[in-house]
Write a protein that holds these residues in place. Structure first.
Motif, PDB file in Angstrom:
ATOM      1  N   ALA A  24     -11.528  25.723 -23.632  1.00 29.98           N
ATOM      2  CA  ALA A  24     -10.634  26.641 -24.338  1.00 29.98           C
ATOM      3  C   ALA A  24     -11.371  27.937 -24.605  1.00 29.98           C
ATOM      4  O   ALA A  24     -12.587  27.949 -24.829  1.00 29.98           O
ATOM      5  CB  ALA A  24     -10.155  26.031 -25.651  1.00 29.98           C
ATOM      6  N   VAL A  25     -10.636  29.038 -24.587  1.00 32.50           N
ATOM      7  CA  VAL A  25     -11.190  30.330 -24.991  1.00 32.50           C
ATOM      8  C   VAL A  25     -10.265  30.944 -26.037  1.00 32.50           C
ATOM      9  O   VAL A  25      -9.057  30.696 -26.037  1.00 32.50           O
ATOM     10  CB  VAL A  25     -11.376  31.306 -23.811  1.00 32.50           C
ATOM     11  N   GLY A  26     -10.854  31.725 -26.919  1.00 30.59           N
ATOM     12  CA  GLY A  26     -10.081  32.380 -27.963  1.00 30.59           C
ATOM     13  C   GLY A  26     -10.480  33.834 -28.100  1.00 30.59           C
ATOM     14  O   GLY A  26     -11.594  34.225 -27.733  1.00 30.59           O
ATOM     15  N   MET A  27      -9.576  34.649 -28.619  1.00 31.39           N
ATOM     16  CA  MET A  27      -9.788  36.073 -28.804  1.00 31.39           C
ATOM     17  C   MET A  27      -9.336  36.492 -30.186  1.00 31.39           C
ATOM     18  O   MET A  27      -8.352  35.963 -30.709  1.00 31.39           O
ATOM     19  CB  MET A  27      -8.993  36.878 -27.774  1.00 31.39           C
ATOM     20  N   ALA A  28     -10.043  37.450 -30.758  1.00 35.12           N
ATOM     21  CA  ALA A  28      -9.632  38.072 -32.015  1.00 35.12           C
ATOM     22  C   ALA A  28      -9.891  39.568 -31.875  1.00 35.12           C
ATOM     23  O   ALA A  28     -10.999  39.980 -31.528  1.00 35.12           O
ATOM     24  CB  ALA A  28     -10.411  37.494 -33.190  1.00 35.12           C
ATOM     25  N   ILE A  29      -8.859  40.358 -32.109  1.00 39.08           N
ATOM     26  CA  ILE A  29      -8.977  41.805 -31.990  1.00 39.08           C
ATOM     27  C   ILE A  29      -8.756  42.423 -33.359  1.00 39.08           C
ATOM     28  O   ILE A  29      -7.745  42.169 -34.010  1.00 39.08           O
ATOM     29  CB  ILE A  29      -7.945  42.382 -30.998  1.00 39.08           C
ATOM     30  N   GLU A  30      -9.698  43.247 -33.795  1.00 36.31           N
ATOM     31  CA  GLU A  30      -9.601  43.901 -35.094  1.00 36.31           C
ATOM     32  C   GLU A  30      -9.263  45.370 -34.905  1.00 36.31           C
ATOM     33  O   GLU A  30     -10.011  46.107 -34.251  1.00 36.31           O
ATOM     34  CB  GLU A  30     -10.912  43.755 -35.860  1.00 36.31           C
ATOM     35  N   SER A  31      -8.159  45.801 -35.507  1.00 38.70           N
ATOM     36  CA  SER A  31      -7.694  47.168 -35.293  1.00 38.70           C
ATOM     37  C   SER A  31      -8.347  48.176 -36.224  1.00 38.70           C
ATOM     38  O   SER A  31      -8.157  49.379 -36.047  1.00 38.70           O
ATOM     39  CB  SER A  31      -6.170  47.225 -35.471  1.00 38.70           C
ATOM     40  N   SER A  32      -9.112  47.731 -37.217  1.00 38.27           N
ATOM     41  CA  SER A  32      -9.691  48.677 -38.171  1.00 38.27           C
ATOM     42  C   SER A  32     -10.501  49.747 -37.449  1.00 38.27           C
ATOM     43  O   SER A  32     -10.322  50.933 -37.665  1.00 38.27           O
ATOM     44  CB  SER A  32     -10.567  47.941 -39.189  1.00 38.27           C
TER      45      SER A  32
END
Length: 350
Positions: free
Chosen positions: A329-337
């Motif tokens: 499994a792979v996961g992503m988190a994108i922070e817009s700050s």
């Protein structure tokens, strides 16, 4: 940052725990409180329920970030069959600490009976959970033999305490109103271990990079003191149009880069944990990533709301029971700050 080989074998996900405050608040309840159409929430955001640490009518905060993080961490340690004496260090990620000092991380450690170990707090938004995993896995992998075996990694946010419920929401601009319907509160935690046979899965990789050179922040959360509390600035603002444009592109970049660095063909993935901005945005990102592949999506945001640094842990809690032997499994988190790209990879051990 990638996980170094270390001296104690692979870094394993030995236990996971989460915590949500109170009963779920559905769109009908939220829309009635804000005086806006529930159809707008359904169409624009696509989140069905969320949880708040404060009372929507009277406004008092009923759960602190410390409360939620301690609860989630206690459950993660129990899931791992560990206790406070097994913890080598604590890493906590949040964008909404209870106070500037003392750190929420230190208060949670004290509450759990953890003492005489390093305690770190990372100040970041949605990517902070992956930053915490990257730091913890690196520190744990490099730990000396004979050290305590468990790293306690926590992420959580109480966003609702920054929102003013006395507003006239019908006249509020969308850049501010979106924060009242998009976000929720919560916390999550994992116990990482390098003890043989301690876990159901291995944290194979955790990376994060800033990618916002020259771009204006997509989100800003203020912290007011006595000198500027009456400045009139909104506590939270978000450029949702910029988020809609940038996040799917950045998620694709993280996805492709992860697979390339791991040497994993996309066809070998069993599960993907996409960024959890809101129900509609997550659906859009998932369609862009799938491209005919048969992996299973693991999402939570439509039910939990966007609770920031807790999201990755809610996804992991849903993922681990589904991982078959050898599953990837792979996961992503994108922070817009300031446009931070983060990703991680998990493999089943049994």
């Amino acid at each position: 940052m990638s996980r170094p080989p270390g001296r104690g074998g692979p870094v394993q996900l030995a236990g996971v725990g989460t915590a949500l405050p109170g009963e779920p608040v559905d769109n009908a309840r939220l829309s009635a409180r804000l005086g806006i159409a529930p159809e707008w929430v359904e169409t624009f955001i696509g989140t069905r329920t969320r949880h708040f640490a404060r009372d929507l009518d009277g406004g008092p905060v009923r759960w602190t970030l410390e409360d939620l993080c301690a609860d989630a961490a206690d459950r993660a340690l129990a899931d791992a069959g560990a206790d406070a004496d097994d913890v080598a260090f604590v890493v906590l990620a949040t964008a909404t600490p209870d106070a500037l000092m003392p750190t929420t991380a230190a208060l949670v450690a004290d509450r759990l009976g953890i003492d005489d170990v390093p305690v770190y707090q990372l100040q970041s938004g949605c990517s902070g959970a992956v930053q915490a995993l990257a730091l913890a896995s690196s520190l744990l992998a490099d730990a000396e033999r004979g050290a305590r075996p468990v790293a306690l990694v926590i992420g959580g946010d109480v966003c609702s305490k920054h929102l003013d419920l006395r507003q006239d929401f019908r006249s509020m601009p969308p850049s501010q109103l979106v924060n009242y319907v998009l976000f929720g509160d919560g916390a999550g935690a994992v116990a990482l271990s390098r003890a043989p046979g301690a876990a159901r899965a291995v944290l194979t990789r955790a990376d994060h990079r800033i990618g916002g050179l020259g771009r204006a922040p997509g989100q800003r959360v203020e912290w007011f003191g006595p000198a500027d509390r009456d400045s009139g600035r909104p506590a939270v603002t978000e450029d949702y149009k910029a988020v809609e444009t940038q996040v799917p592109v950045m998620a694709r970049e993280v996805f492709d880069t992860l697979l390339d660095r791991l040497g994993w063909p996309a066809e070998t993935l069993g599960h993907v944990l996409p960024p959890q901005l809101g129900g509609r945005m997550t659906e859009r990102i998932t369609r862009g990533l799938r491209q005919g592949l048969e992996w299973e999506e693991v999402s939570c945001v439509a039910d939990t709301g966007n609770n920031g640094n807790a999201l990755v842990f809610f996804q992991l809690e849903r993922l681990l029971p589904r991982l078959a032997a050898g599953g990837r499994a792979v996961g992503m988190a994108i922070e817009s700050s300031k446009w931070i790209k983060a990703g991680f990879a998990v493999e089943a051990t049994r």
